[in-house]
Design an enzyme around this catalytic site. Structure first.
Site, mmCIF file in Angstrom:
data_model
loop_
_atom_site.group_PDB
_atom_site.id
_atom_site.type_symbol
_atom_site.label_atom_id
_atom_site.label_comp_id
_atom_site.label_asym_id
_atom_site.label_seq_id
_atom_site.Cartn_x
_atom_site.Cartn_y
_atom_site.Cartn_z
ATOM 1 N N LYS A 170 76.860 2.076 -40.234
ATOM 2 C CA LYS A 170 77.822 1.022 -40.575
ATOM 3 C C LYS A 170 77.697 0.590 -42.038
ATOM 4 O O LYS A 170 78.694 0.223 -42.682
ATOM 5 C CB LYS A 170 77.637 -0.171 -39.645
ATOM 6 N N TYR A 230 72.587 2.936 -35.981
ATOM 7 C CA TYR A 230 73.899 2.286 -36.029
ATOM 8 C C TYR A 230 74.063 1.483 -37.316
ATOM 9 O O TYR A 230 75.104 1.534 -37.979
ATOM 10 C CB TYR A 230 74.029 1.389 -34.796
#
Length: 294
Positions: A176, A172
């Site tokens: 991002k 993640y």
């Protein structure tokens, strides 16, 4: 009160729940016609049988007197993303705003992360930003070349996990961070067509944070949306290439990767001398501590 998005058309991805839903409702309340996209999947990206979350948000917008239409595209599918952009144009006569928000998590420590988990998270976050932005950008370029330049706005969604790192969220965080980098490049490339590209790093109590850690003190998802609405407005035309972290009433402009302390020997470094010299530089630029569950 003046509606700052009157007459504008927006696409919001992942808008069936949480932060995306709040964005869609706020943009509509500010006068925008909204394509409410949601693939209708669970937190981990699996299919669900429940009624379409996107249709429920559309019903809320219409009940309040706004204009909206549902879209169930997989935003990481190149052709479906193109059709989503085309739906906005065909339904409402154009496209002015793209809010890339869709995503899910499959948190794992690095050594426990499977290839499938890596591919799934990177696909929905990173490709799921790229594909809609690519097709919207092509539309805005054509409009500009044909003398119909639009005051277009893109608001991407990064995270503190991508900016400072987050233990247990390798995949993640990487995705991002990639979105923040994509934002900088897209802002530079699309500016000539009248497009601004910014990103937010929202902090909020959502399905993605609940259960991972104590969220009782976290802000409401809707606290992020006024900033998104303003960035989507014509007034924000001088703001581009920025990443803005939002935590309730606190807004922080992120500096990102900037040049820090440096040393230039005027020649090639020798391996034996790197340690002391590099440590001296590192001492002048302490790194931020990784965060949990950003």
């Amino acid at each position: 009160m003046t509606k700052i998005l009157g007459g504008r058309v927006a696409v919001v991805t992942g808008a069936g729940r949480g932060i995306g839903r709040a964005h869609a409702l706020e943009l509509a309340a500010q006068g925008a016609a909204v394509v409410v996209n949601d693939f209708g999947v669970s937190l981990s990206g699996e299919g669900e049988d429940a009624a379409s979350p996107a249709e429920q948000v559309v019903a809320e917008i219409e009940a309040a007197g706004g204009r909206a239409v549902a879209n169930a595209a997989d935003v990481a599918d190149f052709e479906q993303a193109e059709a989503m952009v085309r739906q906005a144009i065909d339904t409402f006569g154009g496209l002015d705003v793209l809010v890339n928000n869709a995503g899910f998590v499959r948190d794992r420590m690095l050594v426990n992360t499977s290839e499938e988990e890596w591919d799934a998270v990177v696909r929905v976050h990173l490709k799921g930003h790229f594909a809609p932005l690519r097709h919207a950008g092509a539309y805005w370029r054509t409009e500009a070349k044909e003398g119909r330049r639009r005051e277009a706005r893109v608001i991407n969604t990064s995270s503190g996990a991508g900016l400072q790192g987050s233990i247990g969220q390798t995949t993640y965080s990487a995705a991002k961070a990639g979105i923040a980098g994509m934002t900088l490049v897209a802002a530079a490339e699309l500016g000539r067509y009248g497009v601004t590209v910014n990103a937010i790093a929202p902090v909020a109590r959502t399905r993605m944070t609940e259960g991972a850690f104590d969220t009782s003190a976290m802000p409401d998802p809707a606290d992020n949306s006024p900033v998104v609405a303003w960035l989507a407005s014509v007034e924000a035309g001088d703001v581009t290439g920025r990443v803005i972290e939002i935590e309730g009433g606190r807004v922080t402009v992120e500096n990102g990767w900037t040049h820090g302390p440096a040393a230039d020997l005027g020649r090639r470094w020798e391996s034996a001398e790197v340690g002391d010299r590099l440590r001296a530089l590192l001492a002048q630029a302490p790194r931020p501590e990784p965060v949990y569950g950003a």
